[in-house]
Motif scaffolding. Structure first.
Motif, PDB file in Angstrom:
ATOM      1  N   GLN A  33       0.866  -1.168   0.000  1.00  0.00           N
ATOM      2  CA  GLN A  33       0.000   0.000   0.000  1.00  0.00           C
ATOM      3  C   GLN A  33       0.905   1.220   0.000  1.00  0.00           C
ATOM      4  OE1 GLN A  33      -2.937  -0.356   3.090  1.00  0.00           O
ATOM      5  NE2 GLN A  33      -3.987  -2.001   2.020  1.00  0.00           N
ATOM      6  N   ARG A  34       0.434   2.303  -0.572  1.00  0.00           N
ATOM      7  CA  ARG A  34       1.263   3.496  -0.777  1.00  0.00           C
ATOM      8  C   ARG A  34       1.955   3.996   0.503  1.00  0.00           C
ATOM      9  NH1 ARG A  34       2.026   7.138  -5.101  1.00  0.00           N
ATOM     10  NH2 ARG A  34       0.884   5.637  -6.354  1.00  0.00           N
ATOM     11  N   PRO A  35       1.267   4.093   1.649  1.00  0.00           N
ATOM     12  CA  PRO A  35       1.965   4.576   2.852  1.00  0.00           C
ATOM     13  C   PRO A  35       3.132   3.660   3.257  1.00  0.00           C
ATOM     14  CG  PRO A  35      -0.407   4.703   3.164  1.00  0.00           C
ATOM     15  CD  PRO A  35      -0.174   3.940   1.888  1.00  0.00           C
ATOM     16  N   ALA A  36       2.947   2.356   3.111  1.00  0.00           N
ATOM     17  CA  ALA A  36       4.026   1.427   3.453  1.00  0.00           C
ATOM     18  C   ALA A  36       5.196   1.582   2.483  1.00  0.00           C
ATOM     19  CB  ALA A  36       3.516  -0.012   3.440  1.00  0.00           C
ATOM     20  N   ALA A  37       4.913   1.804   1.215  1.00  0.00           N
ATOM     21  CA  ALA A  37       5.973   1.981   0.220  1.00  0.00           C
ATOM     22  C   ALA A  37       6.782   3.241   0.508  1.00  0.00           C
ATOM     23  CB  ALA A  37       5.384   2.029  -1.181  1.00  0.00           C
ATOM     24  N   MET A  38       6.133   4.266   1.018  1.00  0.00           N
ATOM     25  CA  MET A  38       6.830   5.520   1.338  1.00  0.00           C
ATOM     26  C   MET A  38       7.904   5.314   2.401  1.00  0.00           C
ATOM     27  SD  MET A  38       5.756   8.204  -0.389  1.00  0.00           S
ATOM     28  CE  MET A  38       6.147   9.602   0.641  1.00  0.00           C
ATOM     29  N   SER A  39       7.714   4.333   3.266  1.00  0.00           N
ATOM     30  CA  SER A  39       8.674   4.116   4.358  1.00  0.00           C
ATOM     31  C   SER A  39       9.787   3.135   3.994  1.00  0.00           C
ATOM     32  CB  SER A  39       7.938   3.629   5.607  1.00  0.00           C
ATOM     33  OG  SER A  39       7.421   2.329   5.394  1.00  0.00           O
ATOM     34  N   VAL A  40       9.773   2.593   2.788  1.00  0.00           N
ATOM     35  CA  VAL A  40      10.835   1.670   2.366  1.00  0.00           C
ATOM     36  C   VAL A  40      12.078   2.486   2.022  1.00  0.00           C
ATOM     37  CG1 VAL A  40      11.545   0.033   0.583  1.00  0.00           C
ATOM     38  CG2 VAL A  40       9.254  -0.115   1.557  1.00  0.00           C
ATOM     39  N   SER A  41      13.155   2.226   2.742  1.00  0.00           N
ATOM     40  CA  SER A  41      14.397   2.952   2.479  1.00  0.00           C
ATOM     41  C   SER A  41      15.492   2.041   1.955  1.00  0.00           C
ATOM     42  CB  SER A  41      14.878   3.672   3.731  1.00  0.00           C
ATOM     43  OG  SER A  41      15.121   2.749   4.769  1.00  0.00           O
ATOM     44  N   ALA A  42      15.334   0.729   2.146  1.00  0.00           N
ATOM     45  CA  ALA A  42      16.304  -0.258   1.671  1.00  0.00           C
ATOM     46  C   ALA A  42      15.587  -1.608   1.555  1.00  0.00           C
ATOM     47  CB  ALA A  42      17.480  -0.366   2.632  1.00  0.00           C
ATOM     48  N   TRP A  43      16.269  -2.575   0.972  1.00  0.00           N
ATOM     49  CA  TRP A  43      15.689  -3.894   0.712  1.00  0.00           C
ATOM     50  C   TRP A  43      15.053  -4.496   1.960  1.00  0.00           C
ATOM     51  CZ3 TRP A  43      16.167  -8.975   2.148  1.00  0.00           C
ATOM     52  CH2 TRP A  43      15.599  -9.906   1.272  1.00  0.00           C
ATOM     53  N   ASP A  44      15.693  -4.337   3.102  1.00  0.00           N
ATOM     54  CA  ASP A  44      15.189  -4.928   4.349  1.00  0.00           C
ATOM     55  C   ASP A  44      13.847  -4.349   4.793  1.00  0.00           C
ATOM     56  OD1 ASP A  44      17.447  -6.501   4.479  1.00  0.00           O
ATOM     57  OD2 ASP A  44      18.502  -5.159   5.852  1.00  0.00           O
ATOM     58  N   ASP A  45      13.471  -3.191   4.266  1.00  0.00           N
ATOM     59  CA  ASP A  45      12.228  -2.535   4.672  1.00  0.00           C
ATOM     60  C   ASP A  45      11.017  -2.946   3.842  1.00  0.00           C
ATOM     61  OD1 ASP A  45      13.662  -1.035   6.533  1.00  0.00           O
ATOM     62  OD2 ASP A  45      14.051   0.555   5.074  1.00  0.00           O
ATOM     63  N   ILE A  46      11.222  -3.723   2.806  1.00  0.00           N
ATOM     64  CA  ILE A  46      10.100  -4.134   1.965  1.00  0.00           C
ATOM     65  C   ILE A  46       9.133  -4.940   2.832  1.00  0.00           C
ATOM     66  CG2 ILE A  46       9.419  -5.545  -0.031  1.00  0.00           C
ATOM     67  CD1 ILE A  46      12.066  -4.663  -1.353  1.00  0.00           C
ATOM     68  N   PRO A  47       7.843  -4.547   2.865  1.00  0.00           N
ATOM     69  CA  PRO A  47       6.900  -5.136   3.816  1.00  0.00           C
ATOM     70  C   PRO A  47       6.598  -6.618   3.617  1.00  0.00           C
ATOM     71  CG  PRO A  47       5.815  -3.500   2.416  1.00  0.00           C
ATOM     72  CD  PRO A  47       7.260  -3.476   2.086  1.00  0.00           C
ATOM     73  N   ASP A  48       6.814  -7.141   2.457  1.00  0.00           N
ATOM     74  CA  ASP A  48       6.545  -8.551   2.173  1.00  0.00           C
ATOM     75  C   ASP A  48       7.689  -9.026   1.288  1.00  0.00           C
ATOM     76  OD1 ASP A  48       5.265 -10.986   2.102  1.00  0.00           O
ATOM     77  OD2 ASP A  48       3.460 -10.277   1.092  1.00  0.00           O
TER      78      ASP A  48
END
Length: 139
Positions: free
Chosen positions: A9-24
């Protein structure tokens, strides 16, 4: 740079700063591309010229890598691909002038497109969209 495709979802994508942050799990294996022009080329091959189909969602900061978003029309088109279209699309994408320097043989590109298609088909009503994290890694 490594392009890692993911759905969120867009809000979760905004917080991705590196590979480890990908929510799934990523939607596909990472693809080494020379620059975002390879993503733009894919959009033009699938949807034609016109509006921007792949654009920055969030720029890089001193502690993060940029994230780009796919227009819903492009995501729908990827989800609609049938098996007979994937190999031809991979071949045209590889030959596109905007992809000069993109790594990956036809098999890898076909597999990536098929994986993106499946990821988008699994989440049609979840409000998740397709994004790509562009990490610049030292060689």
């Amino acid at each position: 740079m490594d392009a890692t495709f993911f759905t969120a979802q867009r809000p979760a994508a905004m917080s991705v700063s590196a590979w480890d942050d990908i929510p799934d799990e990523p939607a596909a294996e990472a693809l080494r591309i020379p620059d975002p022009g390879a993503l733009t080329a894919l959009g033009k091959l699938l949807c034609g010229e016109g509006k921007t189909l792949v654009a920055p969602l969030r720029d890089a900061t001193c502690r993060s890598f940029p994230v780009w978003s796919f227009d819903p029309a492009l995501s729908r088109r990827i989800a609609e691909l049938d098996d007979t279209e994937i190999d031809g699309l991979a071949e045209r994408w590889q030959r596109d002038p905007g992809c000069a320097g993109m790594e990956g043989d036809l098999y890898e590109l076909s597999t990536l497109l098929a994986d993106l298609r499946e990821a988008l088909r699994q989440r049609p009503d979840s409000g998740e969209e397709l994004f790509v994290l562009l990490e610049q890694k030292a060689l």
